[in-house]
Design an enzyme around this catalytic site. Structure first.
Site, PDB file in Angstrom:
ATOM      1  N   GLY A   3       0.899  -1.265   0.008  1.00 53.01           N
ATOM      2  CA  GLY A   3       0.136   0.054   0.074  1.00 53.01           C
ATOM      3  C   GLY A   3       0.770   1.108  -0.100  1.00 53.01           C
ATOM      4  O   GLY A   3       2.038   1.192   0.289  1.00 53.01           O
ATOM      5  N   GLN A  16       3.285  10.032   1.197  1.00 52.58           N
ATOM      6  CA  GLN A  16       4.555   9.312   1.170  1.00 52.58           C
ATOM      7  C   GLN A  16       5.506   9.452   0.157  1.00 52.58           C
ATOM      8  O   GLN A  16       6.597   9.390   0.417  1.00 52.58           O
ATOM      9  CB  GLN A  16       4.329   8.029   1.442  1.00 52.58           C
ATOM     10  CG  GLN A  16       3.413   7.323   2.879  1.00 52.58           C
ATOM     11  CD  GLN A  16       3.290   5.932   2.924  1.00 52.58           C
ATOM     12  OE1 GLN A  16       2.325   5.297   2.203  1.00 52.58           O
ATOM     13  NE2 GLN A  16       4.503   5.317   3.391  1.00 52.58           N
ATOM     14  N   CYS A  70       5.773   0.094   7.969  1.00 51.45           N
ATOM     15  CA  CYS A  70       5.474   1.334   7.111  1.00 51.45           C
ATOM     16  C   CYS A  70       6.750   1.757   6.254  1.00 51.45           C
ATOM     17  O   CYS A  70       7.769   1.730   6.651  1.00 51.45           O
ATOM     18  CB  CYS A  70       4.929   2.463   8.118  1.00 51.45           C
ATOM     19  SG  CYS A  70       4.671   3.950   6.922  1.00 51.45           S
ATOM     20  N   LEU A  71       6.513   2.051   5.126  1.00 51.71           N
ATOM     21  CA  LEU A  71       7.688   2.403   4.282  1.00 51.71           C
ATOM     22  C   LEU A  71       8.180   3.566   4.723  1.00 51.71           C
ATOM     23  O   LEU A  71       9.267   4.025   4.105  1.00 51.71           O
ATOM     24  CB  LEU A  71       7.039   2.102   2.852  1.00 51.71           C
ATOM     25  CG  LEU A  71       6.502   1.116   2.166  1.00 51.71           C
ATOM     26  CD1 LEU A  71       6.008   1.217   0.637  1.00 51.71           C
ATOM     27  CD2 LEU A  71       7.505   0.002   2.290  1.00 51.71           C
ATOM     28  N   HIS A  81      -4.586   1.881   7.756  1.00 51.02           N
ATOM     29  CA  HIS A  81      -3.250   2.385   7.858  1.00 51.02           C
ATOM     30  C   HIS A  81      -2.972   3.524   6.689  1.00 51.02           C
ATOM     31  O   HIS A  81      -2.412   4.356   7.000  1.00 51.02           O
ATOM     32  CB  HIS A  81      -2.342   1.131   7.369  1.00 51.02           C
ATOM     33  CG  HIS A  81      -0.780   1.423   7.555  1.00 51.02           C
ATOM     34  ND1 HIS A  81       0.085   1.091   8.519  1.00 51.02           N
ATOM     35  CD2 HIS A  81      -0.036   2.097   6.638  1.00 51.02           C
ATOM     36  CE1 HIS A  81       1.343   1.846   8.248  1.00 51.02           C
ATOM     37  NE2 HIS A  81       1.299   2.458   6.827  1.00 51.02           N
ATOM     38  N   GLU A  82      -3.392   3.021   5.383  1.00 49.05           N
ATOM     39  CA  GLU A  82      -3.335   4.320   4.388  1.00 49.05           C
ATOM     40  C   GLU A  82      -4.082   5.388   4.863  1.00 49.05           C
ATOM     41  O   GLU A  82      -3.651   6.608   4.749  1.00 49.05           O
ATOM     42  CB  GLU A  82      -3.809   3.748   3.122  1.00 49.05           C
ATOM     43  CG  GLU A  82      -2.758   2.386   2.701  1.00 49.05           C
ATOM     44  CD  GLU A  82      -1.387   2.659   2.795  1.00 49.05           C
ATOM     45  OE1 GLU A  82      -0.637   1.641   3.114  1.00 49.05           O
ATOM     46  OE2 GLU A  82      -0.784   3.715   2.719  1.00 49.05           O
ATOM     47  N   HIS A 129      -2.546   7.805   7.149  1.00 46.57           N
ATOM     48  CA  HIS A 129      -1.623   8.635   6.364  1.00 46.57           C
ATOM     49  C   HIS A 129      -2.334   9.895   5.934  1.00 46.57           C
ATOM     50  O   HIS A 129      -1.670  11.192   6.026  1.00 46.57           O
ATOM     51  CB  HIS A 129      -1.043   7.888   5.249  1.00 46.57           C
ATOM     52  CG  HIS A 129       0.122   7.133   5.697  1.00 46.57           C
ATOM     53  ND1 HIS A 129       1.392   7.583   6.288  1.00 46.57           N
ATOM     54  CD2 HIS A 129       0.587   5.509   5.487  1.00 46.57           C
ATOM     55  CE1 HIS A 129       2.236   6.492   6.238  1.00 46.57           C
ATOM     56  NE2 HIS A 129       1.640   5.409   5.993  1.00 46.57           N
TER      57      HIS A 129
HETATM   58  O1  K2U Z   1       1.819   2.831   4.156  1.00 47.45           O
HETATM   59  C1  K2U Z   1       2.571   2.015   3.892  1.00 47.45           C
HETATM   60  O2  K2U Z   1       3.923   2.527   4.348  1.00 47.45           O
HETATM   61  C2  K2U Z   1       2.624   0.829   3.144  1.00 47.45           C
HETATM   62  C3  K2U Z   1       2.579  -0.322   4.202  1.00 47.45           C
HETATM   63  C4  K2U Z   1       1.189  -0.819   4.083  1.00 47.45           C
HETATM   64  C5  K2U Z   1       0.817  -1.933   5.366  1.00 47.45           C
HETATM   65  C6  K2U Z   1       1.214  -1.552   6.386  1.00 47.45           C
HETATM   66  C7  K2U Z   1       0.743  -2.506   7.461  1.00 47.45           C
HETATM   67  C8  K2U Z   1       0.069  -3.660   7.308  1.00 47.45           C
HETATM   68  C9  K2U Z   1      -0.327  -3.748   6.141  1.00 47.45           C
HETATM   69  C10 K2U Z   1       0.032  -2.784   5.032  1.00 47.45           C
HETATM   70  C11 K2U Z   1       3.562  -1.302   3.534  1.00 47.45           C
HETATM   71  O3  K2U Z   1       3.205  -2.078   2.551  1.00 47.45           O
HETATM   72  S1  K2U Z   1       4.580  -2.164   4.915  1.00 47.45           S
HETATM   73  C12 K2U Z   1       5.025  -3.581   4.128  1.00 47.45           C
HETATM   74  C13 K2U Z   1       4.143  -4.779   4.256  1.00 47.45           C
HETATM   75  C14 K2U Z   1       4.075  -5.642   3.423  1.00 47.45           C
HETATM   76  C15 K2U Z   1       3.284  -6.867   3.591  1.00 47.45           C
HETATM   77  C16 K2U Z   1       2.443  -6.920   4.567  1.00 47.45           C
HETATM   78  C17 K2U Z   1       2.404  -5.932   5.624  1.00 47.45           C
HETATM   79  C18 K2U Z   1       3.148  -4.852   5.431  1.00 47.45           C
HETATM   80 ZN    ZN Z   2       2.630   3.614   6.195  1.00 48.51          ZN
END
Ligand code: K2U
Ligand code: ZN
Length: 177
Positions: A46, A51, A102-103, A144-145, A148
């Site tokens: 996501g 971001q 989170c990225l 989560h998004e 943001h």
């Molecule tokens: O917002 C972001 O930084 C994207 C996150 C989204 C996310 C965070 C927590 C739980 C689910 C999604 C990134 O994709 S974090 C990497 C990731 C990859 C697979 C599963 C969970 C998190």
């Molecule tokens: Zn995030």
């Protein structure tokens, strides 16, 4: 399409509340294409526009779920989703814990409790209104998004001690990089 830089804590931009989009046009679709390419490259499942430094209410997602019965190392099936001006119109009472990352907060993972089931309304890639149920990882990721878009990070749901330690660790990581 272009891979954009993902901003990380403590960049104050991440605390900004993103603004609604007026029109889903070709320029916005080009931005969403860049967001998706950036997300795949990260890699992540996501990404919110803030971001990559764009304070507008746009999210891209691809859970890349494996087909039923596929073996562990099988590739997830690509299924990109685009959310413009998304709203959560209903949340379940029951919550579920999930180990989030989170990225924008690299190499930090911790458990966050969120409603297990949400109903969302948004405009899709073509600008059409969609209403949808989200459960499981879809519910976790969209919430989560959506955080943001309000300038909220998953570490803001943790204790102050854990939050401060996370920011200090990311500062060290990004200084070293
Ligand atoms: O917002 C972001 O930084 C994207 C996150 C989204 C996310 C965070 C927590 C739980 C689910 C999604 C990134 O994709 S974090 C990497 C990731 C990859 C697979 C599963 C969970 C998190
Ligand atoms: Zn995030």
């Amino acid at each position: 399409m272009a891979i954009r830089e993902i901003i990380t804590v403590p960049n104050p931009l991440l605390k900004q509340v993103s603004k609604p989009v007026d029109k889903v046009d070709d320029a916005l679709r080009a931005l969403m294409d860049d967001m998706l390419e950036t997300m795949y490259d990260a890699p992540g499942i996501g990404l919110a526009a803030i971001q990559i430094g764009e304070p507008i209410r746009v999210i891209v997602m691809d859970l890349q779920e494996k087909p039923e019965g596929a073996d562990e190392e099988a590739e997830g099936v690509k299924n990109p989703r685009y959310f413009v001006n998304p709203e959560i119109i209903w949340k379940s009472e029951d919550t579920l814990p999930y180990e989030e990352g989170c990225l924008s907060v690299p190499e930090i993972y911790d458990e966050v409790q969120r409603p297990a089931h949400v109903k969302i309304r948004y405009l899709n890639y073509q600008g059409e209104q969609v209403e949808e149920d989200a459960e499981g990882l879809y519910a976790v990721c969209i919430q989560h998004e959506m955080d943001h878009l309000e300038g909220v990070l998953f570490i803001d749901h943790l204790s102050k001690l854990k939050r401060d330690r996370a920011v200090t660790k990311v500062k060290k990581l990004t200084r070293a990089a």
